[in-house]
Design a protein around this motif. Structure first.
Motif, short mmCIF file in Angstrom:
data_model
loop_
_atom_site.label_atom_id
_atom_site.label_comp_id
_atom_site.label_asym_id
_atom_site.label_seq_id
_atom_site.Cartn_x
_atom_site.Cartn_y
_atom_site.Cartn_z
N LEU A 99 0.82 -1.21 0.00
CA LEU A 99 0.00 0.00 0.00
C LEU A 99 0.85 1.26 0.00
O LEU A 99 0.48 2.27 -0.62
CB LEU A 99 -0.96 -0.01 1.19
CG LEU A 99 -2.04 -1.08 1.14
CD1 LEU A 99 -2.88 -1.06 2.41
CD2 LEU A 99 -2.92 -0.93 -0.08
N CYS A 102 1.93 1.51 -3.69
CA CYS A 102 0.84 1.72 -4.64
C CYS A 102 0.18 3.09 -4.51
O CYS A 102 -0.16 3.71 -5.52
CB CYS A 102 -0.22 0.63 -4.48
SG CYS A 102 0.33 -0.97 -5.09
N ALA A 103 -0.01 3.57 -3.28
CA ALA A 103 -0.74 4.83 -3.10
C ALA A 103 -0.08 6.00 -3.83
O ALA A 103 -0.72 6.63 -4.68
CB ALA A 103 -0.91 5.13 -1.61
N CYS A 165 -5.90 3.19 -1.90
CA CYS A 165 -4.78 2.48 -1.27
C CYS A 165 -4.33 3.21 -0.01
O CYS A 165 -4.03 2.59 1.01
CB CYS A 165 -3.61 2.34 -2.24
SG CYS A 165 -3.87 1.15 -3.56
#
Length: 185
Positions: A99, A102-103, A165
């Motif tokens: 996360l 991805c964020a 995310c």
């Protein structure tokens, strides 16, 4: 009992392995009893599994309850604490880094996509001949207005995915923090 429910119970029991056998058996019996009650109410096996949630999460909840319900020292509590942290730690090894990566990547791509589409549109409209603009496109679409529109749509989708995310990461960290505050030996 249906095969998917048996498999679910096996997964829960696997997550509870560090606990003594008697504790593990009691927890599995309790979950099995709950499953049978839900089936008696007319729930399908899929509905029962959906209601109980993921096996690892259910095991974590039982471990957390076992750890926090009694404040006196015991080896069972120490083992429950170890089991909780092993389940939480292993999930954290994958959830948090995924996360965290991805964020921001999705959010930056969500910002970059419409900007690149706008560059292509402006370059084509003003015939500037900016180097590399010919490589900006979406799946063979040659119309610059359509490229910009598609880039804008993809940009919004990517930005929302990145924001989602980020929200999942915040929820995960807060949830683990809440459970951790209840843990003590």
């Amino acid at each position: 009992m249906e095969k998917c429910l048996e498999a679910y119970l096996e997964k829960v029991e696997k997550c509870l392995k560090p606990l003594p056998g008697s504790e593990r058996v009691d927890i599995v019996k309790e979950i099995k009893s709950e499953m049978l009650e839900l089936q008696a109410e007319g729930k399908t096996a899929e509905e029962v599994v959906a209601r109980l949630g993921k096996p690892g999460e259910l095991a974590k909840a039982y471990l957390s309850d076992l750890i926090t319900k009694d404040t006196s020292f015991s080896w069972t509590r120490v083992l429950a604490l170890c089991a909780y942290y092993s389940v939480a730690g292993l999930s954290g090894l994958f959830v948090i880094p995924t996360l965290i990566i991805c964020a921001p990547v999705f959010m930056l791509c969500g910002i970059a996509a419409p900007l690149l589409g706008a560059v292509k549109l402006v370059d084509t409209a003003l015939q500037l001949g900016i180097p590399g603009v010919q490589y900006i496109g979406v799946a063979g679409v040659s119309n610059p207005v359509m490229v910009f529109a598609l880039c804008a749509v993809f940009g919004v989708a990517l930005f929302l995915a990145g924001y989602g995310c980020w929200q999942l990461l915040v929820l995960y960290v807060k949830g683990m923090g809440r459970v951790k505050t209840g843990l003590s030996l």
